[in-house]
Design an enzyme around this catalytic site. Sequence first.
Site, PDB file in Angstrom:
ATOM      1  N   ARG A  60       0.718  -1.353   0.091  1.00  0.00           N
ATOM      2  CA  ARG A  60      -0.004   0.027  -0.107  1.00  0.00           C
ATOM      3  C   ARG A  60       1.030   1.371  -0.047  1.00  0.00           C
ATOM      4  O   ARG A  60       0.467   2.231  -0.816  1.00  0.00           O
ATOM      5  CB  ARG A  60      -0.887  -0.024   1.298  1.00  0.00           C
ATOM      6  N   THR A  61       1.711   1.468   0.888  1.00  0.00           N
ATOM      7  CA  THR A  61       2.321   2.516   0.961  1.00  0.00           C
ATOM      8  C   THR A  61       3.357   3.019  -0.299  1.00  0.00           C
ATOM      9  O   THR A  61       2.914   4.012  -0.836  1.00  0.00           O
ATOM     10  CB  THR A  61       3.494   2.433   2.284  1.00  0.00           C
ATOM     11  N   LYS A  89      26.404  -4.308  -0.698  1.00  0.00           N
ATOM     12  CA  LYS A  89      27.983  -4.123  -0.833  1.00  0.00           C
ATOM     13  C   LYS A  89      28.705  -3.300   0.181  1.00  0.00           C
ATOM     14  O   LYS A  89      29.761  -2.961   0.311  1.00  0.00           O
ATOM     15  CB  LYS A  89      28.181  -3.248  -2.134  1.00  0.00           C
ATOM     16  N   ARG A 110      11.349   3.566   3.459  1.00  0.00           N
ATOM     17  CA  ARG A 110      10.917   2.538   4.424  1.00  0.00           C
ATOM     18  C   ARG A 110      12.072   1.702   4.825  1.00  0.00           C
ATOM     19  O   ARG A 110      12.654   1.450   3.918  1.00  0.00           O
ATOM     20  CB  ARG A 110       9.776   1.591   3.979  1.00  0.00           C
ATOM     21  N   HIS A 138       4.759   5.769  11.327  1.00  0.00           N
ATOM     22  CA  HIS A 138       4.333   5.552  10.089  1.00  0.00           C
ATOM     23  C   HIS A 138       3.154   6.804   9.854  1.00  0.00           C
ATOM     24  O   HIS A 138       2.031   6.686   9.910  1.00  0.00           O
ATOM     25  CB  HIS A 138       3.476   4.390   9.904  1.00  0.00           C
TER      26      HIS A 138
HETATM   27  N1   CP Z   1      -0.557  -0.248   5.902  1.00  0.00           N
HETATM   28  C1   CP Z   1       0.784  -0.339   5.121  1.00  0.00           C
HETATM   29  O1   CP Z   1       1.783   0.291   5.460  1.00  0.00           O
HETATM   30  O2   CP Z   1       0.900  -1.330   4.221  1.00  0.00           O
HETATM   31  P1   CP Z   1       2.087  -1.922   3.365  1.00  0.00           P
HETATM   32  O3   CP Z   1       3.193  -2.542   4.392  1.00  0.00           O
HETATM   33  O4   CP Z   1       1.485  -2.698   2.357  1.00  0.00           O
HETATM   34  O5   CP Z   1       2.521  -0.551   2.813  1.00  0.00           O
END
Ligand code: CP
Length: 310
Positions: A60-61, A89, A110, A138
């Site tokens: 999603r993100t 590396k 991320r 998040h």
């Molecule tokens: N909700 C969320 O962060 O989903 P993903 O890990 O799929 O990005």
Amino acid sequence: MSLRRWDKKHIISIHDFSRDEIDFVLEKSRLMEDRLASNKPMNLMDGKILANLFFEPSTRTRMSFETAMKRLGGKTIGFNVAESTSEVKGETIADTVRVVEGYADVIVLRHHVEGAARLASENIDVPMINGGDGANQHPTQTLLDLYTIQKEYGKIDDLSIAIIGDLKYGRTVHSLANALEYYGVKLTFISPRELRMPKRVVDGLRDKGIDVRETTKLRLGKADVVYATRIQRERFPDPQEYKRVKEAYVLDSNILGKLKDDAIIMHPLPRVSEIAPEIDDTRHARYFEQSNNGVPVRMALLCMVLGVDF
Ligand code: CP
């Protein structure tokens, strides 16, 4: 209020926002959703590039940021498998983002290490958005969660919100709880004892006067919002401990008669077994709409950090 304060700024934690700013983002997200619904092409990001640097898995993100940038008329680059990058590396994250700022106008990161986004953002000039750092934060998920709640009820204040599951390792619930400090909500944290919300988060809420209850029992009768979460297998140091708690709470047809008529069920997704598929077609389910809301919210955020007014 103007979006200008956010021009070239990083979004690392929900604590970077005041309540007024969160409310403003929600208002702008609504405008963005209306523009999306009109189906008119947008060229607000013409010539701009977003870099998605995903050292941890995501559906999603990553994809909603990609959709957001493309809907705005921009382009995207990036990776979603850390093993395909020069990290293998020995390249540091700090060096990676310094290189990528030469390629892109905005970076979404991320990473599994808590604090990685803050650290990586310190030596770059292009805005960085934290797409999730370990069990920490998040913030863009929280903004879309709040947007979903506000869309449903027209407000966030005064609601009763039950947050269920892995409250120890879940970054989405840490960010969400932090944001709810700003709203006059009643919170119930439901988790196994081993997976309680960190004390600093609970204390922070109580210091702000928020009514917080912690329990192991799945009692949802007073909740306007039921926010379920996955038990985060990947963050457990001990696989046996994960096995013990992985199915601690399952929302299935047995809970339906026990909910308020207009209660909504949310989940940041992915789910594993904590919401049974039979819930999906009930009037309570909002998790797929919630996920869709990531697009207008992230479009609004991209405009903010790139100084594009709309
Ligand atoms: N909700 C969320 O962060 O989903 P993903 O890990 O799929 O990005």
